[in-house]
Design a protein around this motif. Structure first.
Motif, PDB file in Angstrom:
ATOM      1  N   ARG A  86      -8.061   2.644  -1.113  1.00  0.00           N
ATOM      2  CA  ARG A  86      -8.415   1.828   0.041  1.00  0.00           C
ATOM      3  C   ARG A  86      -9.130   2.694   1.081  1.00  0.00           C
ATOM      4  O   ARG A  86     -10.053   2.235   1.718  1.00  0.00           O
ATOM      5  CB  ARG A  86      -7.162   1.204   0.656  1.00  0.00           C
ATOM      6  CG  ARG A  86      -6.505   0.175  -0.259  1.00  0.00           C
ATOM      7  CD  ARG A  86      -5.185  -0.302   0.280  1.00  0.00           C
ATOM      8  NE  ARG A  86      -5.254  -0.773   1.645  1.00  0.00           N
ATOM      9  CZ  ARG A  86      -5.186  -2.048   2.014  1.00  0.00           C
ATOM     10  NH1 ARG A  86      -5.052  -2.979   1.099  1.00  0.00           N
ATOM     11  NH2 ARG A  86      -5.232  -2.383   3.289  1.00  0.00           N
ATOM     12  N   VAL A 107       0.846  -1.190   0.000  1.00  0.00           N
ATOM     13  CA  VAL A 107       0.000   0.000   0.000  1.00  0.00           C
ATOM     14  C   VAL A 107       0.878   1.235   0.000  1.00  0.00           C
ATOM     15  O   VAL A 107       2.047   1.189   0.375  1.00  0.00           O
ATOM     16  CB  VAL A 107      -0.960   0.032   1.216  1.00  0.00           C
ATOM     17  CG1 VAL A 107      -1.903  -1.145   1.197  1.00  0.00           C
ATOM     18  CG2 VAL A 107      -0.193   0.080   2.509  1.00  0.00           C
ATOM     19  N   ALA A 119       0.462   8.822  -3.080  1.00  0.00           N
ATOM     20  CA  ALA A 119       0.295   7.509  -2.449  1.00  0.00           C
ATOM     21  C   ALA A 119       0.474   6.399  -3.484  1.00  0.00           C
ATOM     22  O   ALA A 119       1.096   5.365  -3.202  1.00  0.00           O
ATOM     23  CB  ALA A 119      -1.079   7.413  -1.781  1.00  0.00           C
ATOM     24  N   SER A 133       0.591   5.398   1.219  1.00  0.00           N
ATOM     25  CA  SER A 133      -0.201   6.356   1.986  1.00  0.00           C
ATOM     26  C   SER A 133       0.466   7.719   1.888  1.00  0.00           C
ATOM     27  O   SER A 133       1.694   7.819   1.879  1.00  0.00           O
ATOM     28  CB  SER A 133      -0.270   5.907   3.446  1.00  0.00           C
ATOM     29  OG  SER A 133      -1.035   6.820   4.193  1.00  0.00           O
ATOM     30  N   THR A 171      -5.806  12.423   4.032  1.00  0.00           N
ATOM     31  CA  THR A 171      -4.950  11.239   4.033  1.00  0.00           C
ATOM     32  C   THR A 171      -5.572  10.218   3.099  1.00  0.00           C
ATOM     33  O   THR A 171      -6.758   9.908   3.202  1.00  0.00           O
ATOM     34  CB  THR A 171      -4.813  10.642   5.450  1.00  0.00           C
ATOM     35  OG1 THR A 171      -4.235  11.625   6.312  1.00  0.00           O
ATOM     36  CG2 THR A 171      -3.929   9.400   5.445  1.00  0.00           C
ATOM     37  N   GLU A 205      -4.978   6.352   1.270  1.00  0.00           N
ATOM     38  CA  GLU A 205      -4.266   5.083   1.216  1.00  0.00           C
ATOM     39  C   GLU A 205      -4.738   4.345  -0.026  1.00  0.00           C
ATOM     40  O   GLU A 205      -5.940   4.259  -0.280  1.00  0.00           O
ATOM     41  CB  GLU A 205      -4.542   4.239   2.461  1.00  0.00           C
ATOM     42  CG  GLU A 205      -3.746   2.944   2.473  1.00  0.00           C
ATOM     43  CD  GLU A 205      -3.988   2.124   3.720  1.00  0.00           C
ATOM     44  OE1 GLU A 205      -3.218   2.283   4.672  1.00  0.00           O
ATOM     45  OE2 GLU A 205      -4.964   1.341   3.721  1.00  0.00           O
TER      46      GLU A 205
END
Length: 111
Positions: free
Chosen positions: A35, A16, A62, A18, A25, A27
Motif C-alpha cells: 500500500r 493492513v 508487515a 505496518s 516504513t 504498509e
C-alpha cells in the motif's frame, strides 16, 4: 457463513499491516499487497543493497501482521476452521516475525 465473514470483515475495516525499521516504513494489505513504502533520508545512506534488504524484511513483517489479523477475523467468523480457511487462501505467516516487535529506527546502531 459467508455473511458472517462479510460482517466481521466489514466491522473490522481495512486489514493492513505496518512495520518500520532503519528509516523504512512499509504498509501492506492482506496477503502482502503493498500500500505504501516510505523512506527517510537516513534509509538512503547505506546503499542500494542494504535498502533493498530492509524493504523486503520490513514488508515481510508487515505482511505477517496483516495476515495474522486476517486469520483472527476468519477465526472470529468461522470458529476453529478460520485458521485453515485463511491458510488455504495463502494468508499464512511466520510467527517469528511477530515475536520481536522492534519497529523502531535503528540508525543509531550503525554509527
Amino acid at each position: 457463513m459467508e455473511r458472517g465473514v462479510d460482517e466481521v470483515f466489514s466491522a473490522a475495516g481495512p486489514v493492513v499491516g505496518s512495520a518500520s525499521a532503519d528509516g523504512v516504513t512499509v504498509e501492506v494489505g492482506i496477503g502482502g499487497r503493498l500500500r505504501s513504502v516510505k523512506l527517510t533520508p537516513q534509509a538512503l545512506r547505506y546503499g542500494a543493497a542494504a535498502l533493498a534488504e530492509t524493504v523486503v524484511a520490513t514488508a515481510a513483517k508487515a505482511t505477517a501482521k496483516a495476515n495474522q489479523r486476517a486469520q483472527q477475523l476468519y477465526t472470529q467468523a468461522l470458529g476453529r476452521r478460520g485458521e485453515r480457511v485463511a491458510e488455504g487462501l495463502g494468508l499464512s505467516y511466520d510467527p517469528k516475525l511477530l515475536e520481536a516487535d522492534d519497529d523502531f529506527d535503528r540508525d543509531w546502531t550503525r554509527g
